[in-house]
Design a protein around this motif. Sequence first.
Motif, PDB file in Angstrom:
ATOM      1  N   ALA A 180       4.157  -1.613  -7.983  1.00  0.00           N
ATOM      2  CA  ALA A 180       4.152  -3.005  -7.953  1.00  0.00           C
ATOM      3  C   ALA A 180       4.114  -4.243  -8.336  1.00  0.00           C
ATOM      4  CB  ALA A 180       2.972  -2.457  -6.793  1.00  0.00           C
ATOM      5  N   TYR A 230      -1.677  -2.445  -4.821  1.00  0.00           N
ATOM      6  CA  TYR A 230       0.055  -1.268  -4.305  1.00  0.00           C
ATOM      7  C   TYR A 230       0.439  -1.748  -3.539  1.00  0.00           C
ATOM      8  CZ  TYR A 230      -3.747   2.071  -6.191  1.00  0.00           C
ATOM      9  OH  TYR A 230      -4.557   2.623  -7.423  1.00  0.00           O
ATOM     10  N   ALA A 252       4.476  -2.739  -3.771  1.00  0.00           N
ATOM     11  CA  ALA A 252       5.726  -1.880  -3.678  1.00  0.00           C
ATOM     12  C   ALA A 252       6.760  -1.368  -3.271  1.00  0.00           C
ATOM     13  CB  ALA A 252       4.899  -0.826  -3.707  1.00  0.00           C
TER      14      ALA A 252
END
Length: 241
Positions: free
Chosen positions: A102, A142, A145
């Motif tokens: 990420a 996250y 990502a």
Amino acid sequence: MTPGPKTPPAREAASQRIANDLRAEILSGVRRPGERIRQEIIAEEFGASRLPVREALRILESDGLVTLIANTGAWVSTMDLAECTETYLIRERLDPLLLMLAVPNYSDADVDRLESMAAEVATTGSVEGFLELDRRFHLESYRAAGADSLYAMVERLWNTTQHYRRAYTHLIGWDGLRINHLEHTLMLDSFRKRDAEEAERLMHSHLRRTRLELARHPEIFEATIGAAEEHPATPQGPARG
């Protein structure tokens, strides 16, 4: 192959609504590990038939929050120490990997938003507030990502360990959370620099510390097992598949 019949939209909406409410109750600790979920009571509470309730429970089973035992019933999923340790060991590999993927994709606006979220985590005045905001901060970190399958796996593992994070947070108290906030600050510095390897390393250490602290307190898991309702099979180990 002829596709099977589709779930009617109204029933699907009812199932999702029930699942959303039960998910919130489990993650917030209103429904505790080992607690039985009686379909007839849920159906009555929501003014629904048992069919959307069963579908809602299957959704929650896939989320790692509920254990279904054929011809027996449904329970909020629970873990013993060995299962929780195994789950954290998996998380120590997957969460850092997802974060590493990420970080290079962050915009300045992404980092600004994450800094604002971390500030909320640091200033919340309650354990439940901390748990909700901390979870939101990490899962949001996250998203860039672009790895949907990995993200879904990680989110499921977060679900299965939520109760034990709550117990851990009560255990360490506000003084212990100062370390958590320091680690967030270090992560944010790596985010700002787009240093994916440093972010990965810090996330691994962040999770490892929680795992080791939980291992020092097996009474957390003994209390959970002792509080569970008696039933023919013990619904442990959502992380075992």
